[in-house]
Write an enzyme that holds these catalytic residues in place. Structure first.
Site, PDB file in Angstrom:
ATOM      1  N   HIS A  77     -71.369 -56.773   6.671  1.00 35.74           N
ATOM      2  CA  HIS A  77     -70.570 -57.425   5.890  1.00 35.74           C
ATOM      3  C   HIS A  77     -69.242 -57.679   6.604  1.00 35.74           C
ATOM      4  O   HIS A  77     -68.155 -58.259   5.850  1.00 35.74           O
ATOM      5  CB  HIS A  77     -70.095 -56.314   4.578  1.00 35.74           C
ATOM      6  CG  HIS A  77     -69.632 -55.061   5.191  1.00 35.74           C
ATOM      7  ND1 HIS A  77     -70.099 -54.409   6.198  1.00 35.74           N
ATOM      8  CD2 HIS A  77     -68.573 -54.308   4.626  1.00 35.74           C
ATOM      9  CE1 HIS A  77     -69.435 -53.280   6.468  1.00 35.74           C
ATOM     10  NE2 HIS A  77     -68.347 -53.157   5.308  1.00 35.74           N
TER      11      HIS A  77
ATOM     12  N   GLN B 115     -66.018 -60.202   5.079  1.00 39.16           N
ATOM     13  CA  GLN B 115     -64.727 -60.196   5.246  1.00 39.16           C
ATOM     14  C   GLN B 115     -63.674 -61.191   5.908  1.00 39.16           C
ATOM     15  O   GLN B 115     -63.022 -61.671   5.119  1.00 39.16           O
ATOM     16  CB  GLN B 115     -64.300 -58.795   5.964  1.00 39.16           C
ATOM     17  CG  GLN B 115     -64.824 -57.358   5.484  1.00 39.16           C
ATOM     18  CD  GLN B 115     -64.846 -56.292   6.404  1.00 39.16           C
ATOM     19  OE1 GLN B 115     -64.616 -56.477   7.547  1.00 39.16           O
ATOM     20  NE2 GLN B 115     -64.734 -55.098   5.753  1.00 39.16           N
TER      21      GLN B 115
ATOM     22  N   THR C  99     -59.069 -55.191   7.685  1.00 39.72           N
ATOM     23  CA  THR C  99     -60.117 -54.169   7.396  1.00 39.72           C
ATOM     24  C   THR C  99     -59.683 -52.970   7.702  1.00 39.72           C
ATOM     25  O   THR C  99     -58.696 -52.359   8.426  1.00 39.72           O
ATOM     26  CB  THR C  99     -61.486 -54.838   7.969  1.00 39.72           C
ATOM     27  OG1 THR C  99     -61.456 -54.444   9.474  1.00 39.72           O
ATOM     28  CG2 THR C  99     -61.583 -56.052   7.731  1.00 39.72           C
ATOM     29  N   CYS C 100     -60.691 -51.752   7.408  1.00 33.95           N
ATOM     30  CA  CYS C 100     -60.079 -50.348   8.066  1.00 33.95           C
ATOM     31  C   CYS C 100     -60.389 -50.392   9.521  1.00 33.95           C
ATOM     32  O   CYS C 100     -59.642 -49.718   9.966  1.00 33.95           O
ATOM     33  CB  CYS C 100     -61.356 -49.570   7.589  1.00 33.95           C
ATOM     34  SG  CYS C 100     -63.058 -49.681   8.181  1.00 33.95           S
ATOM     35  N   ASP C 101     -60.923 -51.466  10.255  1.00 37.27           N
ATOM     36  CA  ASP C 101     -61.062 -51.216  11.748  1.00 37.27           C
ATOM     37  C   ASP C 101     -59.861 -52.078  12.341  1.00 37.27           C
ATOM     38  O   ASP C 101     -59.643 -52.056  13.458  1.00 37.27           O
ATOM     39  CB  ASP C 101     -62.283 -51.919  12.181  1.00 37.27           C
ATOM     40  CG  ASP C 101     -63.521 -51.307  11.888  1.00 37.27           C
ATOM     41  OD1 ASP C 101     -63.460 -50.097  11.637  1.00 37.27           O
ATOM     42  OD2 ASP C 101     -64.697 -51.622  12.082  1.00 37.27           O
TER      43      ASP C 101
ATOM     44  N   ASP D  65     -65.412 -48.707   7.070  1.00 37.66           N
ATOM     45  CA  ASP D  65     -66.650 -49.681   6.901  1.00 37.66           C
ATOM     46  C   ASP D  65     -68.238 -49.094   6.751  1.00 37.66           C
ATOM     47  O   ASP D  65     -68.854 -49.493   5.780  1.00 37.66           O
ATOM     48  CB  ASP D  65     -66.607 -51.046   8.014  1.00 37.66           C
ATOM     49  CG  ASP D  65     -65.395 -51.822   7.675  1.00 37.66           C
ATOM     50  OD1 ASP D  65     -64.697 -51.736   6.785  1.00 37.66           O
ATOM     51  OD2 ASP D  65     -65.467 -52.706   8.528  1.00 37.66           O
ATOM     52  N   MET D  66     -68.560 -48.212   7.691  1.00 35.96           N
ATOM     53  CA  MET D  66     -69.918 -47.801   7.531  1.00 35.96           C
ATOM     54  C   MET D  66     -70.035 -47.165   6.510  1.00 35.96           C
ATOM     55  O   MET D  66     -71.342 -47.064   5.863  1.00 35.96           O
ATOM     56  CB  MET D  66     -69.904 -46.952   8.689  1.00 35.96           C
ATOM     57  CG  MET D  66     -71.745 -46.615   9.016  1.00 35.96           C
ATOM     58  SD  MET D  66     -72.405 -48.144   9.372  1.00 35.96           S
ATOM     59  CE  MET D  66     -74.002 -47.867   8.679  1.00 35.96           C
ATOM     60  N   GLY D  67     -69.303 -46.463   5.934  1.00 37.20           N
ATOM     61  CA  GLY D  67     -69.131 -45.821   4.619  1.00 37.20           C
ATOM     62  C   GLY D  67     -69.383 -46.497   3.216  1.00 37.20           C
ATOM     63  O   GLY D  67     -70.406 -46.492   2.439  1.00 37.20           O
TER      64      GLY D  67
END
Length: 416
Positions: free
Chosen positions: A122, A126, A55-57, A198-200
């Protein structure tokens, strides 16, 4: 009795928002299309039970193997190959969890307690998507499957018994409400998502659920934007042409998080001139922020960061922290139950062998003394205790191991 066989243990190796830079995480990122080849590479290296969560994180590999050190080396090599960097260059930015710590980490990630924004709804999806990809690649064996199912159950319990998910959801709901107050019917509006954090994505998903008419996406890395466009059914615009795209957008959601300003007041002023001052609602969902604060002083621009949206939604940080504490207590309970169950399962083969051996001795004694119960039971006890007694005497004579053995013996047979 058969010799003991080493049991597989869960191991996690990866990089996240705390351990590695965004640039490195972008290089390590494994999209859905590349995950099959990545998992095949791990299998070729000897990891037959593995999952990749990207993920992006974070980019993590969850693997089950008898040799945690070997797993670490093999995964590090696979990740380094994606970046073209030597393994040594990654060592300071990769973390590792083994055994119970790895189980706890997987449960925490699945329940969104290890996220950049605690309670992101979400994250569970994922992990489930990563699970499906591992099953499709035939790398999700019984040990990994057991951990995942237990983690899903723990996440479900935490979501249903705490308010951990309400903060981020209410932030997105606040963004939707402000957008409606400003623009009215969202079906006539265009939204631009800048960045892939993720927040966006969460805010944009809420806007889509509210009926936003058109969605554009862009990101510093084109492959991330393209992957996001597929997920969100959106159109990609070039990051280098974002200045022009701002003029098309009624709503702009920035979620890059590079510690550099992505949208400036000058860019917003130019976009509003092209729009003849038709207002633009800007959500700065980046951590740290992506939008120059001076944008809020531009006539026609309405800038809200995450803290502003929290205030609108009347959800303070203290409420989420209280929910997180309750969630961690539940998670520890779930992890403890899972580990106790797995430990009991590991003991089953030895228990079966012990019972079989006792039955063999009993059958032999009864065959020798079929009519004399007293003599048979006396012989049975003597024979059952003969080998353990010899071993205990030998260990006691050697010295160092006896104290631990005596403690185990007293616990095993409840002598105290």
């Amino acid at each position: 009795m058969s010799p003991a066989v080493a049991s597989p243990r869960l191991t996690v190796i990866g990089a996240n928002h705390r351990s590695a830079s965004l640039g490195l995480r972008d290089q390590l990122f494994v999209d859905d299309a590349a995950s099959a080849d990545f998992l095949v590479d791990l299998k070729r290296r000897g990891l037959h039970e593995a999952l990749v969560l990207s993920t992006c994180d974070r980019v993590e590999v969850w693997a089950s193997h008898v040799d945690a050190d070997a797993v670490h080396g093999q995964v590090a090599e696979s990740l380094a190959a994606r970046t073209g960097m030597p393994v040594a260059a990654l060592s300071g930015q990769l973390y590792r969890h083994d055994g119970p710590d790895a189980v706890r980490h997987c449960f925490a990630v699945t329940a969104s307690l290890d996220s950049l924004i605690i309670g992101e709804p979400h994250v569970l999806g994922q992990v489930k998507a990563a699970h499906r990809l591992a099953r499709d690649a035939a790398t999700c064996g019984p040990e990994l499957e057991a951990v995942l199912q237990a983690a899903f159950n723990a996440a479900k319990r935490i979501r249903s018994e705490t308010r951990i998910g309400e903060g981020p959801v209410s932030i997105a709901a606040a963004a939707v409400q402000i957008a409606r107050d400003l623009h009215g019917d969202l079906s006539r509006c265009t939204a631009l998502l800048v960045g892939a954090a993720d927040m966006g994505e969460l805010v944009v998903e809420s806007l889509q659920a509210a009926g936003i008419g058109r969605l554009l996406v862009t990101a510093p890395r084109a492959s991330r934007a393209e992957a996001l466009a597929v997920t969100l059914n959106a159109n990609v615009v070039g990051f280098d042409t974002m200045r022009d795209s701002l003029a098309d957008a009624d709503l702009v959601v920035c979620s890059v998080g590079t510690r550099a300003i992505t949208v400036t007041a000058e860019m917003m002023n130019a976009a509003l001139k092209k729009r003849r001052r038709k207002p633009i609602f800007v959500v700065d969902a980046g951590i740290p922020g992506d939008v120059e604060p001076a944008v809020n002083r531009v006539d026609g621009a309405f800038l809200y960061d995450l803290a502003d949206l929290e205030k609108v939604a009347l959800e303070g940080r203290s409420a989420r922290e209280q929910a997180a504490r309750a969630a961690w207590a539940m998670l520890e309970d779930e992890v403890g139950g899972f580990l106790r169950g797995r430990a009991a399962r590991v003991a089953v083969p030895a228990i079966i062998s012990l019972r079989q051996r006792c039955d063999e001795i009993r059958d032999g004694v009864l065959a020798e003394n079929p009519a004399n119960a007293d003599e048979a039971t006396r012989l049975l006890l003597n024979r059952l205790l003969h080998a353990p007694t010899d071993v205990m005497k030998s260990v006691a004579a050697d010295g160092p191991e006896w104290q631990a053995m005596e403690k185990t013996l007293r616990k095993l047979f409840r002598l105290d």
